[in-house]
Every structure is written in structure tokens, then in C-alpha cells.
Design an enzyme around this catalytic site. Structure first.
Site, PDB file in Angstrom:
ATOM      1  N   SER B 223       0.963  -1.148  -0.054  1.00  0.00           N
ATOM      2  CA  SER B 223       0.078   0.075   0.128  1.00  0.00           C
ATOM      3  C   SER B 223       0.946   1.165  -0.025  1.00  0.00           C
ATOM      4  CB  SER B 223      -0.822  -0.099   1.327  1.00  0.00           C
ATOM      5  OG  SER B 223      -0.294  -0.402   2.419  1.00  0.00           O
ATOM      6  N   GLY B 225      -0.174   4.526   0.192  1.00  0.00           N
ATOM      7  CA  GLY B 225      -0.910   5.645   0.736  1.00  0.00           C
ATOM      8  C   GLY B 225      -1.855   6.207  -0.362  1.00  0.00           C
ATOM      9  N   ALA B 226      -1.864   7.527  -0.808  1.00  0.00           N
ATOM     10  CA  ALA B 226      -2.796   8.214  -1.781  1.00  0.00           C
ATOM     11  C   ALA B 226      -2.320   7.782  -3.004  1.00  0.00           C
ATOM     12  CB  ALA B 226      -2.550   9.629  -1.416  1.00  0.00           C
ATOM     13  N   GLY B 228      -2.161   4.712  -4.042  1.00  0.00           N
ATOM     14  CA  GLY B 228      -2.727   3.517  -4.338  1.00  0.00           C
ATOM     15  C   GLY B 228      -1.815   2.382  -3.996  1.00  0.00           C
ATOM     16  N   GLY B 254      -5.388   0.712   5.338  1.00  0.00           N
ATOM     17  CA  GLY B 254      -4.605  -0.228   4.941  1.00  0.00           C
ATOM     18  C   GLY B 254      -5.445  -1.495   5.379  1.00  0.00           C
ATOM     19  N   ASP B 255      -6.233  -1.600   6.425  1.00  0.00           N
ATOM     20  CA  ASP B 255      -7.016  -2.831   6.824  1.00  0.00           C
ATOM     21  C   ASP B 255      -8.069  -3.120   5.734  1.00  0.00           C
ATOM     22  OD1 ASP B 255      -5.290  -3.159   9.073  1.00  0.00           O
ATOM     23  OD2 ASP B 255      -6.858  -1.893  10.225  1.00  0.00           O
TER      24      ASP B 255
END
Lengths: 315, 315
Positions: B223, B225-226, B228, B254-255
Site C-alpha cells: 500500500s 498511501g494516496a 494506491g 490499510g485494513d
């Protein structure tokens, strides 16, 4: 038995962190939970002094269960008196308070939940239980703030019922509940200096205590922090001072003073002995390593050394 | 059903205060409690997506009861999938986390209890329960940190058992538990950029993801963050990006990505569809008013718009 009433009981949680920083994440290094609310503190000290004590007020939800488990733990560690849980069940969750202690400085950042609103039916259930408990009580302490939903005149009602049952009643609250409650003529109120000034408009403790008597209290015992206590009754006035300055945590010192006054009252001790016990217990609470406990050796050492003398106004 | 494992579950408490000041007393204006721990967050999203989901891990004491009550509440509000509590009882108290949100700025001060130490017998009881649950699982997610007392190689053991039972297994942890767990050849790991860099020593995500595969993971979905997600499998690599920047609270994003990956895996969707679901769910979680929930209209609007393209290294 002695009855203590804690209408706004709480589960007190203390977190220790190396240093609290705003908007940062902290790993809590120590967690301590204990029953919170003035009347529960008073009860713990009364039981440690050997008095069978019953606590009432409200408890509900999972935090209420946790509070009751903490009371059971406290009852097991009480030295000689029984500590009995007669809290009235409510639908809402008992509130928590979280105190975050900076390990380096000992400073505390406090977070207090508001707690649940008490329904009218719950208040009625409480007053019924209270009337039943009064029948076996040798004294009763009404302690702390009122939760949402309880009428602001609640303490006045509870004072009247105690007096009708001929049970000596001590009121320890502040603000409007104290204003209303004192008018119902409790046997004793125990304000601190700030509460007394707020009630009467006078910052000179002896004058203020006399003014509080005129508002309805049969006797006034004002806690003056490290200076000890001042008491005014219908025929006398005393100051009681600890023999030395005690350094430590003042949390719970006022509740220990209530326990000292009430236990000595229930034992029919004269006023100077009541004050000596209250002052020695307060000082021993400041000295104790755990906030709200009292240090028994300090208590026993100080008790015969507390100076009680007739009071005169200053300033 | 899909199984999620949360060995270090918590009761998450959020307090709102007007403004947190160090060493002052605050009245908490709002209290929210919810099940805490990555695997519990993943499970809530899976159930909302319609997957029957079972949560396991540990719960104990009065806070464990509160946690289970919160899971029951979440199960009632799940849209279509069942959410079943298969947490293993322990003697200790489930830990709490307290997040104190400044109402003015939205900044959070976080206080995390360490939680109880898991006894060897409790760990053995868990591994037995896990083996039984695997028999009915279509996929399993192993999520979050390890509590005190659990062996550091715990995830490696749980990965091996899942693979022996032919159940696809996703590992989402960090530090030494990730180091050890990845060597047991999980089907998928989902580190964030920082965890991936810490694991592999490389800050270029594609190179780092390939290095993570060499350490044992069959596939890596990182992941970013912003930006993708980035995925690397045995025969391909993709980047998936949201079609627009989403402002909001990234807690739980993230979950939600784990839930997206795992649900699509269990539905036998191809990799680009798994990534699109994960990215759309993450963005919809950032947008949701309550941290950790996802905003369904945002999810459904973004899902067809997520761009998935072959990945190449940058920098």
C-alpha cells in the site's frame, strides 16, 4: 454500619507514560484501576479503620461491572471492616476517568467521561434502596457531584430522609447541590476553602464557616489543605493542624478527612478527637505512595501529635 | 468463510475534547468504543462486503467482554455477511487503546496499553482452535503485532499450517514477525511503503516488492498511501491508483485494503480486480466520517474508476 453514597461513581484508570506529548502516540508503561468517586474513597478508608461500611449509588454496563470487581478487590484488602456493595443497577455505562501521569514529573493530565443520564425510575429505585439502608446505618456520608438526570435538589432530599431516620448525615459536595443540600440542615458539611468561599462569599475561613452554619448546617468542618481543618459547631470552634508539613499527592486527602470525621462521630468521640483523626488521616493520605490510600504508620504516628485549639478569625 | 486472526486485539476508545492541554483536567464530550486490532477491522469490512467472516485471536477479562460486546454490535450492523466471534479466552485483561481527539484540529493523542502476556497454554489453545477453524476457511488473514508471550515465530507457524491446509494466507504485520513470517512462504504479504523498506532495505517500491518475494512471499501487495497499491506476483506486476485524491482520515485504510484483496481472492477474481477493490475500499475508508469504516457510495463510485496498469520501477 456506616453508609456512603456516591451518585456519580466512576472507574478511575491511571496510565503512566514516560512523557505525554500532544498529538503523539504513547506506550502506556503502567495501568492502575480503582473505584472512583468520593464516597467510594471514603468507604475504603472507613473499612480500613475497622468500620463495617456499605457503599451505594449507581453502577451500570461493563464499566459498572469493572467498578464492582474493583470494590470486591478493595473489600478483600480492607484490614478489618467489611466493605459491602449496595450500588443500584442502571442501564447506562458507569463513566471512566483516565489520569495520564508523566513519569518524569508526576504531573497528571485528566480526562473525565460525563457518564450516563440517570432515568427517573432509576432515581426512584435508588431512594427506595437508600431508605432501606438507612435503617441499619449509624452514620451516612453524601459525597461528590450529581450525575445527569438526578434532580439538583437530590442531596436536600437525602439529608431530610437521614434526619427523619435519626442517622447523622455528612454532606460533601459543591456548587448548587451544596447550596440546596445545606438548606435541608445536614449534621455536618465538609467543604474545602474554595467551596466554602463559593458558598458564602467570604474568604476568611472562620467567618465563612459561621455563615455556612447560618445556611443550615449544624456543624461545618472545612479542610484547609496543608493547614489542617477548621470546625464550627453550635457552641464552639476549633482549628486542628498537622504537627509537620507532609509532602506528597493530595488526591483523596479530603475523602480521608470525611472518613475520619464520620468514623469518630459514629464512635461518639468528642469534636477535638474527630478533627485529630481527620487531620492525621489526611496527612497520611498525602504521604501514601498510591493516590487515595493512607499510610498507616504515618497515621498512627501523627494522630497523637495533631494540635487542636480554639479557633479565632484571622484577616 | 474467511478467517481473520488478531493476536493483539484491543478495545479502542476514542475521546473527543475541545482541546487537549498537558497537566490539565478535561471533560470528555464524546466517547466512542469499537473493536481494535487490524484483523477485527478487516473482518468488519469483509462482513460488510457480504462475506461470512470469523474472527479469532485472544480476549480476556472485563475489557475482553467489552470487546466481544462491540463485536456483537458490529455483527448486527454488518450489511450481509455473518461476523462470528471465535476469540480464545485468556486469563489477562484485553488491552485498551485511548485516542484523544482535539475537536478543533482533529489531531489525535494516542495512549496504548501493552496488554496481557499470553501464557504457553493459551498459545497452545489458540493454535488448536486455529487448526479447527482453517478446515472451514476459504482464506485467512494474519494481522498486526504480537502480544507479549507469543513466540516471535508465531506467524511463520500459522502460515505453514494454512498452507498445509491449502487455505490462501495473507500476512499483514511488520518488523521481526514479518521477517520470520515471510520466510514461511505466505501467499500474500501487504506491507506499506515503510514496512517494505524496513524489510528489504530498498525504498523503490517495485524493487522492494520483488525483494520481498525473494524472501518467501508468493505475492506482494504494497500500500502506497494516496498513490494506491503496487502488486508483484510470480509472473506480473501492477500499479493501481485511485482516480482522484481523497481527503480524510487514513486510519484503517490499510485494513480495508486487506479486506479488498482477500475477499476478491476468495471470489477467484483476477489480480487487477483484487487491486481495484483494495484501492477503492481504501479510498472509501479515508472518506468515511468514522475512522475505520468505509463509505459505501464512495466505494461503489470509485471501484470502476480505479486505474490498474503494468508496473515499472521508478527512481
Amino acid at each position: 454500619m456506616i453508609l456512603t453514597v456516591t451518585l456519580n461513581a466512576a472507574l478511575d484508570i491511571t496510565y503512566r507514560v514516560p512523557e505525554l506529548r500532544r498529538h503523539a502516540s504513547h506506550r502506556v508503561t503502567e495501568v492502575v484501576e480503582r473505584p472512583g468517586g468520593k464516597g467510594l474513597n471514603v468507604a475504603r478508608v472507613l473499612a480500613a479503620l475497622g468500620h463495617d461500611t456499605v457503599v451505594t449509588g449507581f453502577a451500570g454496563g461493563i464499566t459498572g461491572e469493572a467498578l464492582r470487581a474493583q470494590i470486591r478487590d478493595a473489600a478483600r484488602s480492607a484490614v478489618s471492616g467489611a466493605l459491602t456493595d449496595a450500588l443500584v443497577p442502571i442501564a447506562g455505562n458507569t463513566r471512566r476517568t483516565v489520569g495520564v501521569v508523566d513519569a518524569a514529573t508526576g504531573d497528571t493530565t485528566q480526562l473525565n467521561e460525563a457518564g450516563p443520564t440517570i432515568a427517573a425510575a432509576e432515581w426512584n429505585a435508588f431512594t427506595s434502596a437508600y431508605a432501606t439502608l438507612l435503617a441499619d446505618a449509624s452514620a451516612v456520608a453524601l459525597c461528590g457531584s450529581l450525575p445527569p438526570g438526578v434532580p439538583v435538589g437530590a442531596y436536600a432530599d437525602l439529608v431530610r430522609r437521614a434526619r427523619a431516620a435519626s442517622v447523622p448525615v455528612l454532606l460533601d459536595t459543591s456548587g448548587e447541590p451544596l447550596h440546596r443540600g445545606i438548606a435541608a440542615r445536614p449534621d455536618l458539611v465538609k467543604p474545602n476553602a474554595a467551596e466554602l468561599a463559593e458558598l458564602t462569599g467570604s474568604t476568611e475561613p472562620l467567618r465563612a464557616a459561621r455563615a455556612a452554619r447560618r445556611r443550615g448546617a449544624h456543624a461545618v468542618a472545612a479542610s484547609l489543605g496543608a493547614d489542617g481543618m477548621l470546625a464550627v459547631t453550635s457552641d464552639a470552634a476549633w482549628r486542628a493542624a498537622p504537627p509537620e508539613r507532609i509532602a506528597g499527592n493530595p488526591t483523596g486527602a479530603g475523602d480521608s478527612a470525611v472518613a475520619g470525621l464520620l468514623s469518630a462521630w459514629a464512635e461518639n468521640l468528642p469534636w477535638p478527637d474527630r478533627l485529630a483523626r481527620a487531620v492525621a488521616l489526611s496527612a497520611a493520605t498525602v504521604r501514601a505512595p498510591t493516590a487515595g490510600d493512607f499510610d498507616r504508620p504515618t497515621y498512627e504516628r501523627l494522630l497523637p501529635l495533631v494540635e487542636v485549639a480554639p479557633a479565632t478569625a484571622v484577616g
